[in-house]
Design an enzyme around this catalytic site. Structure first.
Site, short mmCIF file in Angstrom:
data_model
loop_
_atom_site.label_atom_id
_atom_site.label_comp_id
_atom_site.label_asym_id
_atom_site.label_seq_id
_atom_site.Cartn_x
_atom_site.Cartn_y
_atom_site.Cartn_z
N LYS A 91 22.09 18.99 -4.26
CA LYS A 91 21.97 17.55 -4.55
C LYS A 91 22.04 17.30 -6.05
O LYS A 91 21.74 18.17 -6.87
CB LYS A 91 20.65 17.01 -4.01
N ARG A 137 2.73 -11.31 6.02
CA ARG A 137 4.20 -11.22 6.01
C ARG A 137 4.75 -10.50 7.23
O ARG A 137 5.95 -10.47 7.43
CB ARG A 137 4.68 -10.58 4.71
N PRO A 176 0.83 -1.21 0.00
CA PRO A 176 0.00 0.00 0.00
C PRO A 176 0.86 1.26 0.00
O PRO A 176 1.83 1.35 0.73
CB PRO A 176 -0.81 -0.11 1.30
N GLU A 177 0.51 2.20 -0.85
CA GLU A 177 1.15 3.51 -0.82
C GLU A 177 0.16 4.51 -0.23
O GLU A 177 -0.93 4.14 0.21
CB GLU A 177 1.61 3.90 -2.22
N HIS A 207 -3.10 -15.34 10.50
CA HIS A 207 -2.49 -14.02 10.26
C HIS A 207 -3.30 -12.85 10.81
O HIS A 207 -2.96 -11.70 10.56
CB HIS A 207 -2.18 -13.78 8.78
#
Ligand code: ZN
Length: 276
Positions: free
Chosen positions: A157, A112, A2-3, A93
């Site tokens: 940068k 996970r 997920p973002e 889970h």
């Protein structure tokens, strides 16, 4: 994984079902996630408390209760949240559940176990911006994210713009998928050095970051219309990406095949005609 848009959609989906509800029981699988589940602290700070707010910062869900304490949830790679009637048995889970005073259980399932749970007392919670989120950049949909902010941040940068956008100290919550999509929409090559970008290019990056993320949130919001019926799929929805994972497919703008390169060890997709 997920973002930010997925986490925002989960946040918006949780909010109406959690706000005003009391947490009457906390259960735990006994397994830890990426970090230890702070179960004793949860009992101390959030049990028997009423939820007053559900928010998001970066990719963390933030549940605030009526004594000011906060529960932070990070979904990691495979974390999912869902509401279940109390009598529905927990499944493999399911690592944490919060029983509410309407007999619905908010369950975190994480196969996970890369997710994370943190809890902060009211006093600690008031200082999170100076502590836990000290190194986290501004929200991409918030006011602190502007072209001038990025120009200042990039000063001195030389790194690729894509790597820069994915750095959490630059801006919160932009991962590999959306970095690719934002740079396609802004017509800038992912490998381009931040030292070479014009003010107009930075303005396009800000504008398209907001557009791409907001479109994904809107798409997700319409997919998960009712969290209660989501069959443990909460948070995942199908966004149609324009370049991500589309190597060799035609660019949606010009038709030239999408190319793939590795930048900073991450798969990067772009159109060599549309992105300069
Ligand atoms: Zn193109």
């Amino acid at each position: 994984m997920p973002e930010l848009p997925e986490v925002e959609v989960v946040c918006q989906g949780l909010r109406p079902h959690l706000t005003g509800r009391k947490i009457v029981q906390i259960r735990h699988s006994g397994m830890d996630l990426r970090t230890r589940i702070p179960i004793a602290e949860m009992f101390r700070h959030i049990l028997s408390r009423t939820v007053v707010d559900v928010a998001r910062r970066a990719k963390y869900l933030i549940i605030t209760v009526d004594n000011g304490a906060r529960l932070l949830i990070h979904l990691g790679m495979t974390g999912r949240l869902g509401f279940f009637p109390f009598e529905v048995p927990a499944v493999r889970h399911d690592h944490l559940s919060l029983l509410l005073d309407n007999d619905l259980d908010l369950r975190l399932n994480d196969s996970r176990r890369f997710g994370a749970i943190h809890v902060f007392s009211g006093e600690e919670a008031a200082a999170l911006d100076q502590t836990f989120f000290k190194a986290t950049g501004p929200e991409p949909l918030g006011e602190g994210f502007s072209a001038q902010y990025l120009i200042d941040k990039a000063a001195g940068k030389k790194q690729p713009i894509k790597t820069f956008l994915m750095t959490t100290t630059t801006v919160a919550g932009i991962g590999n998928i959306y970095a690719n999509e934002i740079l396609f929409a802004a017509r800038i090559r992912p490998a381009r050095s931040v030292a070479t970008l014009s003010p107009a290019a930075w303005r396009r990056i800000v504008q398209h970051t907001r557009l791409v993320l907001q479109q994904a949130i809107d798409c997700g919001g319409s997919t998960i219309s009712d969290f209660l019926n989501a069959e443990r799929k909460s948070g995942y929805f199908q966004v149609h990406f324009k370049v991500y994972d589309r190597q060799g497919e035609p660019c949606p703008t010009c038709g030239r095949p999408i190319e793939k390169v590795q930048i900073g060890g991450r798969a990067s997709y772009f159109c060599s005609k549309c992105q300069k």
